[in-house]
Design an enzyme around this catalytic site. Structure first.
Site, short mmCIF file in Angstrom:
data_model
loop_
_atom_site.label_atom_id
_atom_site.label_comp_id
_atom_site.label_asym_id
_atom_site.label_seq_id
_atom_site.Cartn_x
_atom_site.Cartn_y
_atom_site.Cartn_z
N TYR A 199 83.61 33.61 57.89
CA TYR A 199 82.11 32.80 58.00
C TYR A 199 80.90 33.77 57.48
CZ TYR A 199 77.68 31.16 60.18
OH TYR A 199 76.37 30.62 60.26
N PRO A 258 68.42 34.34 60.82
CA PRO A 258 68.57 34.51 62.24
C PRO A 258 70.06 34.88 62.70
CG PRO A 258 68.91 32.13 61.85
CD PRO A 258 68.90 32.91 60.44
N LYS A 318 76.26 10.04 66.59
CA LYS A 318 75.82 11.40 65.81
C LYS A 318 74.38 11.54 65.60
CE LYS A 318 80.27 12.94 65.70
NZ LYS A 318 81.02 13.20 64.36
N LEU A 355 77.78 17.94 51.42
CA LEU A 355 77.53 19.30 50.66
C LEU A 355 78.14 19.47 49.21
CD1 LEU A 355 77.38 22.06 53.64
CD2 LEU A 355 75.64 21.46 52.02
N SER A 369 76.52 28.42 70.09
CA SER A 369 75.92 29.53 70.13
C SER A 369 75.18 29.71 71.62
CB SER A 369 74.75 29.56 69.28
OG SER A 369 73.81 28.54 69.25
N VAL A 409 71.60 32.08 68.09
CA VAL A 409 70.45 31.03 68.50
C VAL A 409 70.52 30.35 69.62
CG1 VAL A 409 68.90 29.18 67.75
CG2 VAL A 409 70.02 30.60 66.06
N LYS A 469 78.47 33.07 54.36
CA LYS A 469 77.01 32.95 54.24
C LYS A 469 76.28 33.76 53.58
CE LYS A 469 74.76 31.00 56.81
NZ LYS A 469 74.19 29.34 56.51
N ARG A 511 75.75 13.34 57.53
CA ARG A 511 77.04 12.90 56.84
C ARG A 511 77.06 11.32 56.86
NH1 ARG A 511 81.84 16.79 57.98
NH2 ARG A 511 82.68 15.51 55.90
#
Length: 342
Positions: free
Chosen positions: A172, A199, A51, A72, A214, A202, A176, A44
């Site tokens: 979410y 997946p 970052k 995006l 995660s 992860v 997806k 970004r």
């Protein structure tokens, strides 16, 4: 489109990775650089060193990594990054699990962002394939009470069930699912070679400056983080099981599918499918130094479904890491971060 050969590792092959600052994408950049690829990485803000420094410090980054700004939901934002590439790994996705405005904060950006990347790709003749990172949330969620369900790439999450019942975190998986469906539809309509990788949780070490959520989720039974443990239980409640994959395995699978000419369609990608009681029993025995709870009254005794990676295995891929390796390495990683002491 008239692309050339499928991408293969080498210093004349250029690929793009979207959302490169994140957990999975940054590890993917690491693996691609190790294999000799030239990498265009979208972030970004390329000027925000806090970052992106973990990317710039990767071995090989000085000569073969270039950062590009991209958003995006900004039309044409990915044009510069994908120009001259032979393949594109689309990993970027909105990750707000409890958005105030699910439709505008998560669902629309996921769909529009995916389509923006693909639209940029159709402008570049040299791009042979796009590998889109999806999620097991696109295959495993339904309203069936049936036990011992078998889930493969032909299955789709029931979006109508999620939008009507709105269980915790519902937006979410909807985002997806709709984004992956939009990607596959666009690919068919525009003769673009798109493969999706699916997946779930992860786990493993990371090159990111912060610990991935995660990993915290997967280790919550060990750390005792009640909030994360509740989220883990919610995952089993909504999706029917707890499935795990090592970060290096999923990135290896992404590269494998980029390089494999015969790959097509969707590929579920994880070797471990279990439930919280079974996972807790394994952890308590392997790591007795931690106080892992083993009694659960608020989750099913067994997972209601089995998710299969057989299609990926039949394609010639093999997983390197089992559940022991996944947790051994994740625990060592957390120790390096000072979040576990024994």
């Amino acid at each position: 489109m008239a692309p050339q050969a499928y991408p293969t590792a080498g210093q004349t092959t250029t690929v793009c990775v979207t959302g490169a600052a994140g957990f999975m994408a940054s590890w993917l950049v690491k693996r691609l650089l190790e294999k000799g690829y030239i990498v265009h990485a979208t972030v970004r803000d390329p000027e925000n060193k806090a970052k992106v420094s973990h990317l710039l410090n990767l071995p090989g980054a000085t000569d073969r990594l270039k950062l590009f700004r991209a958003e995006l939901c900004e039309d044409g934002s990915f044009d510069a990054a994908v120009a001259g590439c032979n393949g594109v790994f689309h990993v970027a996705t909105p990750t707000e699990f409890m958005p105030k405005d699910p439709e505008n904060d998560l669902i629309k950006p996921a769909i529009e962002g995916t389509l923006n990347v693909l639209k940029s790709c159709t402008k570049v003749d040299s791009i042979k394939r796009v590998v889109v990172t999806s999620s097991a949330a696109t295959v495993s969620i339904n309203n069936s009470s049936e036990q011992n369900q078998y889930i493969d790439e032909s299955c789709w999450t029931d979006v109508n069930f999620l939008t009507s019942q709105k269980p915790p975190g519902w937006a979410y998986p909807v985002s997806k699912t709709l984004a992956e469906q939009a990607a596959l539809k666009y690919a068919e309509e525009h003769s673009l070679d798109v493969v999706t990788v699916i997946p779930v949780l992860v786990v493993g070490p990371a090159v990111t400056p912060t610990v991935p959520s995660s990993v915290e989720l997967a280790l919550s039974l060990i750390t005792g983080d009640e909030f994360k443990m509740g989220a883990l239980k919610g995952m089993q409640f909504v999706s029917g099981s707890i499935s795990l994959v090592h970060i290096d395995d999923v990135c290896s699978a992404q590269i494998f599918l980029m390089e494999k000419p015969s790959a097509q369609g969707r590929y579920i990608c994880f070797p471990v499918n279990t439930g919280i009681p079974q996972l807790a029993e394994f952890l308590s025995k392997r790591y007795p130094q931690y106080k892992v709870p083993t009694k659960f009254d608020d989750v099913p005794a067994t997972p209601k479904l089995t998710i299969s990676s057989q299609k990926l295995l039949d394609c010639g891929f093999s997983f390197k890491y089992g559940i022991e390796d996944i947790y051994d390495q994740a625990i060592e990683y957390m120790k390096t971060k000072g979040l576990l002491t024994c």
